[in-house]
Write a protein that holds these residues in place. Sequence first.
Motif, PDB file in Angstrom:
ATOM      1  N   TYR A 276       5.132   4.560 -14.466  1.00  9.96           N
ATOM      2  CA  TYR A 276       4.842   5.221 -15.733  1.00  9.96           C
ATOM      3  C   TYR A 276       4.984   6.735 -15.596  1.00  9.96           C
ATOM      4  O   TYR A 276       5.535   7.398 -16.487  1.00  9.96           O
ATOM      5  CB  TYR A 276       3.439   4.869 -16.216  1.00  9.96           C
ATOM      6  CG  TYR A 276       3.215   5.253 -17.654  1.00  9.96           C
ATOM      7  CD1 TYR A 276       3.699   4.456 -18.685  1.00  9.96           C
ATOM      8  CD2 TYR A 276       2.553   6.429 -17.991  1.00  9.96           C
ATOM      9  CE1 TYR A 276       3.526   4.810 -20.011  1.00  9.96           C
ATOM     10  CE2 TYR A 276       2.373   6.788 -19.313  1.00  9.96           C
ATOM     11  CZ  TYR A 276       2.861   5.970 -20.310  1.00  9.96           C
ATOM     12  OH  TYR A 276       2.698   6.335 -21.626  1.00  9.96           O
TER      13      TYR A 276
ATOM     14  N   ALA B  83      -2.185   8.688 -17.881  1.00 13.19           N
ATOM     15  CA  ALA B  83      -2.411   8.735 -19.325  1.00 13.19           C
ATOM     16  C   ALA B  83      -2.555  10.174 -19.807  1.00 13.19           C
ATOM     17  O   ALA B  83      -2.067  10.533 -20.883  1.00 13.19           O
ATOM     18  CB  ALA B  83      -3.650   7.920 -19.684  1.00 13.19           C
TER      19      ALA B  83
ATOM     20  N   ARG C 285      -5.567   8.586 -26.686  1.00 16.88           N
ATOM     21  CA  ARG C 285      -4.484   7.653 -26.340  1.00 16.88           C
ATOM     22  C   ARG C 285      -5.090   6.282 -26.062  1.00 16.88           C
ATOM     23  O   ARG C 285      -6.005   6.154 -25.261  1.00 16.88           O
ATOM     24  CB  ARG C 285      -3.736   8.152 -25.104  1.00 16.88           C
ATOM     25  CG  ARG C 285      -2.633   7.210 -24.601  1.00 16.88           C
ATOM     26  CD  ARG C 285      -2.079   7.736 -23.288  1.00 16.88           C
ATOM     27  NE  ARG C 285      -0.996   6.933 -22.763  1.00 16.88           N
ATOM     28  CZ  ARG C 285      -1.159   5.865 -21.997  1.00 16.88           C
ATOM     29  NH1 ARG C 285      -2.398   5.450 -21.671  1.00 16.88           N
ATOM     30  NH2 ARG C 285      -0.116   5.193 -21.538  1.00 16.88           N
TER      31      ARG C 285
ATOM     32  N   ALA D 193      -4.075   2.370 -24.977  1.00 14.49           N
ATOM     33  CA  ALA D 193      -3.129   1.348 -24.507  1.00 14.49           C
ATOM     34  C   ALA D 193      -3.783  -0.008 -24.725  1.00 14.49           C
ATOM     35  O   ALA D 193      -4.880  -0.263 -24.230  1.00 14.49           O
ATOM     36  CB  ALA D 193      -2.783   1.558 -23.039  1.00 14.49           C
TER      37      ALA D 193
ATOM     38  N   PRO E 222      -3.771  -3.924 -20.354  1.00 17.22           N
ATOM     39  CA  PRO E 222      -3.206  -2.998 -21.348  1.00 17.22           C
ATOM     40  C   PRO E 222      -1.752  -2.651 -21.046  1.00 17.22           C
ATOM     41  O   PRO E 222      -1.391  -2.390 -19.895  1.00 17.22           O
ATOM     42  CB  PRO E 222      -4.109  -1.764 -21.231  1.00 17.22           C
ATOM     43  CG  PRO E 222      -5.395  -2.288 -20.683  1.00 17.22           C
ATOM     44  CD  PRO E 222      -5.027  -3.416 -19.775  1.00 17.22           C
ATOM     45  N   ASN E 223      -0.933  -2.667 -22.071  1.00 12.29           N
ATOM     46  CA  ASN E 223       0.476  -2.314 -21.951  1.00 12.29           C
ATOM     47  C   ASN E 223       0.608  -0.808 -22.151  1.00 12.29           C
ATOM     48  O   ASN E 223       0.439  -0.306 -23.261  1.00 12.29           O
ATOM     49  CB  ASN E 223       1.298  -3.076 -22.987  1.00 12.29           C
ATOM     50  CG  ASN E 223       2.792  -2.900 -22.790  1.00 12.29           C
ATOM     51  OD1 ASN E 223       3.248  -1.920 -22.207  1.00 12.29           O
ATOM     52  ND2 ASN E 223       3.563  -3.850 -23.282  1.00 12.29           N
ATOM     53  N   GLN E 224       0.919  -0.092 -21.087  1.00 10.65           N
ATOM     54  CA  GLN E 224       0.986   1.365 -21.155  1.00 10.65           C
ATOM     55  C   GLN E 224       2.193   1.875 -21.953  1.00 10.65           C
ATOM     56  O   GLN E 224       2.279   3.069 -22.243  1.00 10.65           O
ATOM     57  CB  GLN E 224       1.022   1.947 -19.738  1.00 10.65           C
ATOM     58  CG  GLN E 224      -0.171   1.560 -18.878  1.00 10.65           C
ATOM     59  CD  GLN E 224      -1.497   2.022 -19.467  1.00 10.65           C
ATOM     60  OE1 GLN E 224      -1.566   3.058 -20.112  1.00 10.65           O
ATOM     61  NE2 GLN E 224      -2.558   1.256 -19.219  1.00 10.65           N
ATOM     62  N   TYR E 225       3.096   0.969 -22.305  1.00 11.28           N
ATOM     63  CA  TYR E 225       4.280   1.369 -23.062  1.00 11.28           C
ATOM     64  C   TYR E 225       4.150   1.049 -24.544  1.00 11.28           C
ATOM     65  O   TYR E 225       5.068   1.316 -25.321  1.00 11.28           O
ATOM     66  CB  TYR E 225       5.525   0.678 -22.486  1.00 11.28           C
ATOM     67  CG  TYR E 225       5.767   1.054 -21.046  1.00 11.28           C
ATOM     68  CD1 TYR E 225       6.381   2.260 -20.713  1.00 11.28           C
ATOM     69  CD2 TYR E 225       5.347   0.222 -20.006  1.00 11.28           C
ATOM     70  CE1 TYR E 225       6.587   2.618 -19.390  1.00 11.28           C
ATOM     71  CE2 TYR E 225       5.548   0.567 -18.685  1.00 11.28           C
ATOM     72  CZ  TYR E 225       6.169   1.771 -18.379  1.00 11.28           C
ATOM     73  OH  TYR E 225       6.364   2.116 -17.060  1.00 11.28           O
ATOM     74  N   LYS E 226       3.031   0.483 -24.948  1.00 14.47           N
ATOM     75  CA  LYS E 226       2.760   0.212 -26.359  1.00 14.47           C
ATOM     76  C   LYS E 226       1.411   0.856 -26.693  1.00 14.47           C
ATOM     77  O   LYS E 226       0.381   0.190 -26.729  1.00 14.47           O
ATOM     78  CB  LYS E 226       2.749  -1.291 -26.642  1.00 14.47           C
ATOM     79  CG  LYS E 226       4.113  -1.953 -26.473  1.00 14.47           C
ATOM     80  CD  LYS E 226       4.044  -3.435 -26.782  1.00 14.47           C
ATOM     81  CE  LYS E 226       5.412  -4.087 -26.624  1.00 14.47           C
ATOM     82  NZ  LYS E 226       5.379  -5.545 -26.915  1.00 14.47           N
ATOM     83  N   THR E 227       1.447   2.147 -26.905  1.00 12.32           N
ATOM     84  CA  THR E 227       0.221   2.924 -27.085  1.00 12.32           C
ATOM     85  C   THR E 227       0.076   3.422 -28.520  1.00 12.32           C
ATOM     86  O   THR E 227       1.060   3.561 -29.250  1.00 12.32           O
ATOM     87  CB  THR E 227       0.200   4.130 -26.136  1.00 12.32           C
ATOM     88  OG1 THR E 227       1.369   4.926 -26.377  1.00 12.32           O
ATOM     89  CG2 THR E 227       0.181   3.676 -24.689  1.00 12.32           C
TER      90      THR E 227
ATOM     91  N   SER F   6       1.366   1.899 -32.343  1.00 10.90           N
ATOM     92  CA  SER F   6       2.398   1.168 -31.623  1.00 10.90           C
ATOM     93  C   SER F   6       2.850   0.005 -32.489  1.00 10.90           C
ATOM     94  O   SER F   6       2.477  -0.132 -33.641  1.00 10.90           O
ATOM     95  CB  SER F   6       1.834   0.662 -30.302  1.00 10.90           C
ATOM     96  OG  SER F   6       0.820  -0.306 -30.534  1.00 10.90           O
TER      97      SER F   6
END
Length: 344
Positions: free
Chosen positions: A8, A67, A133, A135, A143-148, A165
């Motif tokens: 990430y 994050a 932020r 996630a 938690p999906n760190q790419y769908k925030t 997201s």
Amino acid sequence: MDEVVAEYIRRTVLKIPRDEILGVLRKWGFLSETQLGAINFRQTKESISQEVVQLCEENSADIKQAAILDIIYNNSYPNKRVWSVYQMKKTGEETDLFDFTDFKKKFKRRLQSALKNVTITFREYEDNAIWIRIAWGTPYTKPNQYKTSYVVYHSQTPYVFISVSVLKSNLPLLCQALVVASNYHDIREMELRSHCLNSLKDIVFKRYSQNFQTHYPKQENNVATENVDVRIIQEDKSEKERIQRVNREVFGDGPQPKLEFAQYKLETMFKSGPKMDVLERREPFRCLVKFSSPDLLESLKSLAPAGMADAPLSPLLTCIPQKARNYFKIRERKGVIPGSFVSP
């Protein structure tokens, strides 16, 4: 350092323009000046990102630090997201002193009680803006760190800017947490969206120069001449000057806030003679009007000078930023011709 965290951080660094990577990393503050000085910023961005990840490995970076880096990136480049404006309301006029620590505690407690797998990160900025932020995960996945989702809340104001997201089903949980944490009682979307976060702030905080005048000077008489061609040229020049003057009175001299989407509700009653009763019941006719453009207000401002609309423009168009503060709800006054709408 966890592989997810490393990947990430690498991807976040790759999104930053090469000339600005050092500045963003300094804002982050996780790496020392000595470590930053050891990075070769003249190499490819991929190589730079690998060096950053290696240094973060030495410092044992975790998901919280990753994050925070992501928050700093989004704060530096907010136009990468689509932002919506929400307004919160209290039942009374009471005002509470804002406590950031208490706000964070209530927000986390509310959100985590509804959804266990969620990562929440806060960062406070000097302009009283709190960046949050989130996630999202599910009861069975991390938690999906790419769908925030991102929230920008200015304390002591009822306005919240949210970029969600693809998991829009979590939006009600997010709104509930905001209302509880900020001691409000209700929250509603203002149907006002844009990539330009600062322009949305300018609109709701009234930080721009639109005038919203409803009275305009009458057109000056053209100077009559014996030469028809000269008269036509003079009339055309006078008309252009009138349009520019009216446009300036409505929109002001400065650039308009960059708005990409707006909508408001219209409500009117049908009128008919006693022998032509259109509706059995006297119910209002309702419709939803939507506007969208890469730069909506500047597009409206250019209509009259381009000859695509008469000057002055209809108040329905020039009032869009003003009506944003009232959820864009416009009702027709009694006695108005059916099918035409005016703001109350």
